[in-house]
Write a protein that holds these residues in place. Structure first.
Motif, mmCIF file in Angstrom:
data_model
loop_
_atom_site.group_PDB
_atom_site.id
_atom_site.type_symbol
_atom_site.label_atom_id
_atom_site.label_comp_id
_atom_site.label_asym_id
_atom_site.label_seq_id
_atom_site.Cartn_x
_atom_site.Cartn_y
_atom_site.Cartn_z
ATOM 1 N N LYS A 28 -44.471 82.452 54.894
ATOM 2 C CA LYS A 28 -43.080 82.365 54.461
ATOM 3 C C LYS A 28 -42.293 83.587 54.931
ATOM 4 O O LYS A 28 -41.186 83.456 55.469
ATOM 5 C CB LYS A 28 -43.082 82.301 52.930
ATOM 6 C CG LYS A 28 -41.880 81.649 52.316
ATOM 7 C CD LYS A 28 -42.199 81.246 50.873
ATOM 8 C CE LYS A 28 -41.098 81.674 49.937
ATOM 9 N NZ LYS A 28 -41.381 81.286 48.535
ATOM 10 N N HIS A 31 -41.272 83.762 58.652
ATOM 11 C CA HIS A 31 -40.202 82.871 59.082
ATOM 12 C C HIS A 31 -38.815 83.379 58.752
ATOM 13 O O HIS A 31 -37.888 83.242 59.523
ATOM 14 C CB HIS A 31 -40.382 81.482 58.467
ATOM 15 C CG HIS A 31 -41.351 80.660 59.226
ATOM 16 N ND1 HIS A 31 -42.653 81.039 59.409
ATOM 17 C CD2 HIS A 31 -41.220 79.474 59.868
ATOM 18 C CE1 HIS A 31 -43.292 80.119 60.126
ATOM 19 N NE2 HIS A 31 -42.450 79.153 60.410
ATOM 20 N N TYR A 32 -38.627 83.902 57.557
ATOM 21 C CA TYR A 32 -37.287 84.366 57.218
ATOM 22 C C TYR A 32 -37.379 85.488 56.207
ATOM 23 O O TYR A 32 -38.386 85.665 55.529
ATOM 24 C CB TYR A 32 -36.402 83.233 56.688
ATOM 25 C CG TYR A 32 -36.939 82.532 55.479
ATOM 26 C CD1 TYR A 32 -36.745 83.049 54.198
ATOM 27 C CD2 TYR A 32 -37.643 81.342 55.614
ATOM 28 C CE1 TYR A 32 -37.227 82.405 53.087
ATOM 29 C CE2 TYR A 32 -38.131 80.688 54.510
ATOM 30 C CZ TYR A 32 -37.930 81.215 53.245
ATOM 31 O OH TYR A 32 -38.407 80.573 52.150
ATOM 32 N N VAL A 40 -32.403 85.084 55.942
ATOM 33 C CA VAL A 40 -32.180 85.347 57.358
ATOM 34 C C VAL A 40 -33.358 84.796 58.160
ATOM 35 O O VAL A 40 -34.515 85.151 57.932
ATOM 36 C CB VAL A 40 -31.980 86.854 57.611
ATOM 37 C CG1 VAL A 40 -31.655 87.109 59.070
ATOM 38 C CG2 VAL A 40 -30.859 87.384 56.727
ATOM 39 N N ASP A 41 -33.005 83.941 59.129
ATOM 40 C CA ASP A 41 -34.001 83.101 59.774
ATOM 41 C C ASP A 41 -34.533 83.778 61.038
ATOM 42 O O ASP A 41 -34.032 83.580 62.126
ATOM 43 C CB ASP A 41 -33.328 81.762 60.096
ATOM 44 C CG ASP A 41 -34.316 80.701 60.520
ATOM 45 O OD1 ASP A 41 -35.490 81.019 60.765
ATOM 46 O OD2 ASP A 41 -33.897 79.540 60.614
ATOM 47 N N SER A 43 -37.293 83.277 62.587
ATOM 48 C CA SER A 43 -38.069 82.437 63.497
ATOM 49 C C SER A 43 -37.171 81.582 64.369
ATOM 50 O O SER A 43 -37.633 80.825 65.193
ATOM 51 C CB SER A 43 -39.011 81.523 62.703
ATOM 52 O OG SER A 43 -38.290 80.515 62.055
ATOM 53 N N ARG A 44 -35.857 81.712 64.199
ATOM 54 C CA ARG A 44 -34.986 80.847 64.974
ATOM 55 C C ARG A 44 -35.087 81.101 66.484
ATOM 56 O O ARG A 44 -35.000 80.162 67.272
ATOM 57 C CB ARG A 44 -33.533 80.985 64.511
ATOM 58 C CG ARG A 44 -32.675 79.873 65.110
ATOM 59 C CD ARG A 44 -31.351 79.704 64.458
ATOM 60 N NE ARG A 44 -31.463 79.108 63.143
ATOM 61 C CZ ARG A 44 -30.436 78.541 62.507
ATOM 62 N NH1 ARG A 44 -29.250 78.507 63.067
ATOM 63 N NH2 ARG A 44 -30.595 78.033 61.309
ATOM 64 N N THR A 46 -37.666 81.759 68.138
ATOM 65 C CA THR A 46 -38.808 80.961 68.589
ATOM 66 C C THR A 46 -38.463 79.482 68.635
ATOM 67 O O THR A 46 -38.733 78.785 69.607
ATOM 68 C CB THR A 46 -39.991 81.113 67.604
ATOM 69 O OG1 THR A 46 -40.227 82.488 67.395
ATOM 70 C CG2 THR A 46 -41.232 80.424 68.165
ATOM 71 N N ARG A 47 -37.831 79.010 67.586
ATOM 72 C CA ARG A 47 -37.583 77.579 67.499
ATOM 73 C C ARG A 47 -36.423 77.122 68.360
ATOM 74 O O ARG A 47 -36.464 76.051 68.955
ATOM 75 C CB ARG A 47 -37.307 77.183 66.041
ATOM 76 C CG ARG A 47 -38.562 77.133 65.176
ATOM 77 C CD ARG A 47 -38.225 76.741 63.765
ATOM 78 N NE ARG A 47 -37.362 77.730 63.132
ATOM 79 C CZ ARG A 47 -36.092 77.559 62.791
ATOM 80 N NH1 ARG A 47 -35.512 76.406 62.995
ATOM 81 N NH2 ARG A 47 -35.395 78.532 62.237
ATOM 82 N N GLN A 48 -35.373 77.936 68.450
ATOM 83 C CA GLN A 48 -34.161 77.437 69.094
ATOM 84 C C GLN A 48 -33.733 78.233 70.315
ATOM 85 O O GLN A 48 -32.750 77.892 70.965
ATOM 86 C CB GLN A 48 -33.011 77.449 68.078
ATOM 87 C CG GLN A 48 -33.212 76.422 66.982
ATOM 88 C CD GLN A 48 -31.889 75.864 66.565
ATOM 89 O OE1 GLN A 48 -30.992 76.563 66.153
ATOM 90 N NE2 GLN A 48 -31.749 74.553 66.745
ATOM 91 N N GLY A 49 -34.440 79.289 70.628
ATOM 92 C CA GLY A 49 -34.121 79.992 71.869
ATOM 93 C C GLY A 49 -33.054 81.043 71.736
ATOM 94 O O GLY A 49 -32.650 81.644 72.721
ATOM 95 N N GLY B 191 -33.072 71.779 64.367
ATOM 96 C CA GLY B 191 -33.671 73.009 63.872
ATOM 97 C C GLY B 191 -35.116 73.199 64.296
ATOM 98 O O GLY B 191 -35.654 74.300 64.197
ATOM 99 N N LEU B 192 -35.740 72.142 64.779
ATOM 100 C CA LEU B 192 -37.160 72.226 65.153
ATOM 101 C C LEU B 192 -37.385 72.543 66.624
ATOM 102 O O LEU B 192 -38.482 72.913 67.013
ATOM 103 C CB LEU B 192 -37.862 70.894 64.834
ATOM 104 C CG LEU B 192 -37.969 70.491 63.363
ATOM 105 C CD1 LEU B 192 -38.567 69.095 63.247
ATOM 106 C CD2 LEU B 192 -38.818 71.484 62.589
ATOM 107 N N VAL B 193 -36.355 72.345 67.457
ATOM 108 C CA VAL B 193 -36.553 72.476 68.907
ATOM 109 C C VAL B 193 -35.629 73.511 69.520
ATOM 110 O O VAL B 193 -34.647 73.913 68.925
ATOM 111 C CB VAL B 193 -36.323 71.112 69.617
ATOM 112 C CG1 VAL B 193 -37.297 70.066 69.101
ATOM 113 C CG2 VAL B 193 -34.887 70.661 69.465
ATOM 114 N N SER B 194 -35.973 73.935 70.721
ATOM 115 C CA SER B 194 -35.164 74.919 71.439
ATOM 116 C C SER B 194 -34.491 74.299 72.651
ATOM 117 O O SER B 194 -34.184 74.981 73.622
ATOM 118 C CB SER B 194 -36.052 76.092 71.858
ATOM 119 O OG SER B 194 -37.093 75.618 72.682
ATOM 120 N N HIS C 160 -38.058 74.743 57.302
ATOM 121 C CA HIS C 160 -39.149 75.476 56.665
ATOM 122 C C HIS C 160 -38.673 76.221 55.417
ATOM 123 O O HIS C 160 -39.452 76.498 54.519
ATOM 124 C CB HIS C 160 -39.748 76.465 57.673
ATOM 125 C CG HIS C 160 -38.745 77.422 58.225
ATOM 126 N ND1 HIS C 160 -37.720 77.010 59.044
ATOM 127 C CD2 HIS C 160 -38.590 78.759 58.090
ATOM 128 C CE1 HIS C 160 -36.976 78.068 59.384
ATOM 129 N NE2 HIS C 160 -37.484 79.117 58.819
#
Lengths: 256, 256, 256, 256, 256, 256, 256, 256
Positions: A28, A31-32, A40-41, A43-44, A46-49, B191-194, C160
């Motif tokens: 947890k 991730h944020y 505050v996210d 891991s974004r 990683t997930r969204q570039g 939110g899951l993809v980049s 998440h």
């Protein structure tokens, strides 16, 4: 955090080095970061570039500063949109590299200027009054690692103006078009190019423009098949999507 | 017609081998064929990367057949959307390779199956009733030279379903999401993809879904920044834009 | 007034101790107090389980103070919503226990803190900007005798985050979800729990969010069947309905 | 599937009796069954307190029958809404207990009639034409284990009619009110009771009723604070939410 | 001007005492006075039973004063609606009998107080915030020669309040009901009386009240058949129509 | 039932000749008759001056016949609106005096033809296509005891047509104006008369008439102050309100 | 630039006196001047019969001054609409002939006063509050070389006022009608004349006028066939179109 | 009737040869013929330059035939729009010259083919599906005495198509442009010509085209200043207005 970290953590859990509760808490936290009024996210990227972008509207100055501080400690580049110069002053107190962009009402921290795109992004406006929205797109795209070409005031009632810029537009990997009033420019540009067009309706106009609805509907009904649309005045979103379209593929782990 | 042809024609004009009127007529003819009720746009493949697609709705059967015949004589792949099986029968009389796709109500001529994409395109639906629109997207993308991954019925009220397909979705270069009712799935997928998400609102729903308006507004206001939107039920448009996003860059002349 | 009082009054009327006019007047007075610009509804606690709540908007300060004074003389707990700090100052002059809650713009008199609920109420927001509306819900629910769990900033684009809070949410007897923009969070939360979800659209957003309409439509069309909706920004209403859902049953006379 | 099953599965995974892939697959299968055009959600009873309900509209008869068959093999009670008598015939071929309810256009399999509620649910209509929607609510509530009281045609223009039924309405743990046209009845009923009112706008009316929008807006703006709203004509949703409100708390594992 | 004057003028024209041009000019002048920016309509009292009323909004102070001066020279009673106290000051400089009504934002010159009605007019509000609009109705009706009964704050969520005032309401020849939010009160009142109800939607409310649209639609769709509606916040119009309904019939020449 | 009956009943209750339960039941029965799917409102003639009118739309033929039978046993005149000829056939089987009016799609039982009005009612249409709605108004008004003057096809684009009928219109005690498209006729007529104008927008028109919305908005914004509006195509409502306006005052008990 | 200039340039290119790049640049420069934030369209006089008009709204003062300076160097007459007096001050610093028109909020440079029309243009308003919009029309038409007749405050509720001005209106070659509220005047005027009517809805009104939508819809649905419509409050557009209608035909080169 | 007839009648009245009643009746009869369900407007040719046109929609066949017969007895050319072939059959029975135009669904009697225009009218469509509306414009314009140039299928997504027809379009005195979907073509055409453009939005499109609203809004917000708009699908109105624009000026009495 990259995938490697998570795999290590899971392996440790399997080996019994972590009990369930502790494993859950760590996953947890990775991730944020929970700072009370916001999660505050981290891991974004990683997930969204790209790291989470801060929408300034509807947040107090203290909240904006707190979130920026948290993001800037982990990510080289940060954006705050729909904010004001006063907030910028307080942000600069904690992150000195912060820049203020008046026309787009945007704060930017721009420390990593690597070019991540396969081509350029053209940003086009129908009129002079659409420039603030288009600048938000252009700055977003630049901050996300793209070369941007700005082309202002080439609306369809003087069709020779956009035709004169055709060559420039046709070189781009993706085109952003910002237009208010009847929002016709994306259709014309869409017909000239063989790449995706990201259309941004602006709230420029009066009367039956209904704050951008006329332009929005025009763009959704575009007879050019290569047009996709974002929210009214959402220059940031257009820049974000265009950046992902222009991004080199496949994305390498290290780049995230 | 490719750029080479046009250059030759202009050179001949400069050398005086063609007078102005004749040059103008030829340039005009190269671009489109005037068949009375329509100006069939043969230069669209050059300009947009795919031949003109025929919107069946609002045209007579004779008009559809005439336009298909004109297009199929020059382009290997042709699509007719929003049409019916009777029209298909008449089209097959003139182009025997034509296929009928019942769910998407679409006629396809699919003679060139070259893969033109850098990755795959995932097409995702929220519910079973969204499949016809999503099929239109998937068939369009395949016809334009892409590998397509179909993922049906993973709406947000059972969030474990979309999470279970996460790996599949995250492999794609671009994701199309078709959803009706509240249209929330693009935000979750986004939110899951980049990569870019092309969201298609569908008219599935009743009451305050207002024929797809609720889903459309939901998608335009997505809190995921990588979502761009096309018109309600416009599966074709989503497939078209996604194909251009997935296309190898730079496009080589010979591929056009 | 409880049922007993009314029965006594009617019995007296039957015995002839009251003439018709006098009986009518007394019944009328028991129910509400007419202070000119308002008929303060003292029977509401009996009928609805909580005294009338004062909507501050559209009333003068004098009117608010007058109504609060009338209510506070009979009921231990009183709420004034959509008001301002100046009005609070004048209210505190006449009822010293009054508290001011800045984020929710709400005045509260909270003298009876009995727990009337069978479980807890979870109040969840999609973003930081939704907190003021959610606070109105939370304060209303607490004032009406409930234990409240606040969960902020778990919007669907970072799925998440809400999954990480799943256990907390699933323990509640009823969940309130406040969200603006596309309003997708209630559908996701609704799919995770087996209790009612009260969804509050907020006016957070811009462009095609149309002041909360996008979120409202999203929630009305939720594909989760356990979602019911209140008006845009109506945090109070959500807290009120949730309180009645959580209330012990049957309600005992003395509790009213 | 109950929590016990999942714990056993996870324990087995930890002991190494299952490899990761197999564990993932089993968890996935427990949650839903993939039948191609749909992912039948068998875990919904656990998560939401009632098996997935089939919305007949927009699905082919074959799809409805397939989904019902899958659901009925695991759950005692099943509902299909917005369907027709022809579909019912085919459903009865595979599940002989299926019943057809003409007014509500609903198929029901009702094998478990345990009473799960703490009180009764009153279902009230403003007019005769609202009965089909209200019947959908009443049948849903009964199928989910509730005692239902039906009160038809007590609209506000003859206020004595609803007042005459006041005692009956005031005994309920939750009230559903279906009304078209101006949708005023929930406000009046809301003012009479101290429990939640679930309001269902119906599309009954003409002209400026706009297919139920007038009633929907009326209910969202109700001056009674205990009113929450579901989609236009969504009798099912109202019955579902009301059932969860009326359900005994805490819910016991064995009851799910 | 009364009918007699016009007949005399036409007779004179026939006898040749006036040439065509002169006759035309006189007829024109009798009907209205042209003061440049406005054509003050002096024949309105003849045609409509009350002199032209001045809508203050959108006019400069000078224009309002000029029009009032022109009207007050011929008619005993004059109204200016939607104006401000500053304008009132200037009006009083030229017509000393002018009164200022703060709540309704209205200037009144009230020199002829003859009772012209057959009965009384009841003016009813749902809430305290609707009083300004209702006051505009009440003042208009009084100025046009009617006895008015004011009944404030009897909204439908406390139905006993309006029932308590039933006798008073049922005595009126016509009832005006002002309500915001869901606008349900006219339906309830309409069901209680056998006279016309003039419903005025007010812009009181928030969120999905959409500035009075919810109330307007509610009133247009009233299930009580004796309800007619005027524009949102148009207290003046309601008072005007109600006055004409209450007027003695037939109207005598001398009264005009 | 008249007031006398109720007084007797209450006196009997006071004398102890009826117990509370029995008294309540009798009062309830006097007011309406419960026939299962409807509560037929027999007290409406007392309260509203005309028996309940049956809206045929949304009811089955059996329901319409049942309600008409119940009403016709107590009231001389009955109306069924928005119905069809088949239903008429069944109604005539039980009440032989029933008449069918094709243009207005209305069943009428018209046994008491007493004139109850102080003057006449003029019913005016803008075009030929508005006649069905206007006929519904005219028939309603006649059935409720009024003399009606029909004036068809005098729309504003040929202003001389309405001016030619001015004398006829100016004689009426109240004017009903039915108009579609831009709905301008009520403003012109309103300016010509000194009595109330009841405006009925019709759904006549196409494109941006939006099924009568354009006409409705035009009428709500009328610059003539004596215009009140009913729902789109609500000819019945206009006739009902106009009848109450024209009714002799005070209403005598025996007339109800 | 006139056609002659372009022909000479093309001839020079053919003779080889200009290379392709240079020819292209010159053609581009002739058409518009790129001043960074705007492409000032100098060819508009040739194409549209009047130089580009500057919409002041949404531009900074510096931008307006820069564009005016560029235009005024080539064209005798220039208009800036929707601007303010401060901007006027700065414009007058660079072009001393500039005039300020308060009511219309318009800057005008009016150096060429040649009459270019075949007849007059009548500009008509329904009310006093519509004058600012109508003045914008009148000033535009005058600046473009037309004789204008102003007729104020002849709305339809006093139909005798417009009939009194009939002769004046019927003499015009084209009529502009500005009206808010229900927007009925264009229909009446349209029925009186045999020339085109350009209707301008204004945002005058309140409540259900929805900022001019009611008037706009009224005009679009006009039952007079000779009415065409421009945007809400677009006095300039109406004046522009009317000027082109009134222009002598054929247009001579030298006049452009 | 021409002005001469009216003058004679008035002179006779002044000489006493007619009494007032008889004079009034004759004047009334000259203007229109009352055939019960319609007042056929014979003076329209005098007032508007073309006889009344019959809108077939909403009228019975008998009504259409009756009105056509009345019109054709006085006017050489008659149009019936929005009708069907069955009605045409009956019209041809009474007026043998009647023609049927399938695409435009229009009946025409075209006996006087005098050219009344100063130039040509260009009618342009964006797509093939817009042709029926454009044909209605073209046929109307021809019937009213104009030369028409038809240019089909030159929508903006293939901008070279409209540019190729530029010369043809630029020769016209007025241009009609019919377009659905985003309705962008009028802006582009408007920028190419120096004459008025009459824009007709069509209902061609789907989803967010909302039956032509998107195109309508696009045209109302056109950035080209020479565009005026008529109702959705109102091809007739566009043809009518364009005809009046193109008409020779001044109009000679004998031509009316």
């Amino acid at each position: 955090m990259n995938s490697h970290e998570l795999e290590q953590l899971l392996a440790a859990f399997k080996r019994g080095e972590l009990d369930t509760l502790e494993a859950a808490q760590r996953i947890k936290n990775i991730h944020y970061e929970d700072i009370g009024y916001a999660k505050v996210d981290h891991s974004r990227a990683t997930r969204q570039g790209f790291p989470e972008v801060v929408l300034g509207a509807g947040k107090t100055r203290e909240q904006v500063v707190g979130i920026v501080e948290s993001l800037a400690s982990r990510a080289p580049n940060v954006l705050v949109t729909r904010t004001d110069e006063g907030t910028f002053g307080e942000v600069r107190n904690v992150v000195t590299e912060a820049e203020w962009h008046e026309s787009a009402r945007l704060i930017r921290i721009f420390r990593d200027r690597t070019d991540l795109g396969v081509g350029t992004i053209a940003v086009v406006t129908a009129g002079t009054s659409d420039i603030p929205v288009a600048e938000e797109s252009a700055l977003t795209a630049e901050t996300m690692g793209n070369q941007v070409e700005r082309i202002w005031d080439v609306g369809v009632a003087g069709i020779h103006r956009v035709l004169a810029e055709r060559a420039l537009i046709q070189r781009a990997r993706v085109v952003i078009v910002a237009a208010g009033m009847e929002g016709a420019l994306p259709s014309v540009v869409g017909g000239l190019v063989s790449v995706p067009v990201v259309a941004v309706p602006t709230s420029v106009g009066y009367g039956a423009s209904f704050g951008g609805i006329a332009a929005l509907l025009g763009m959704l009904n575009s007879c050019a098949s290569n047009v996709a649309v974002v929210n009214i005045d959402n220059g940031f979103g257009a820049g974000f999507v265009a950046s992902l379209i222009n991004r080199k593929w496949p994305v390498l782990e290290s780049g995230a």
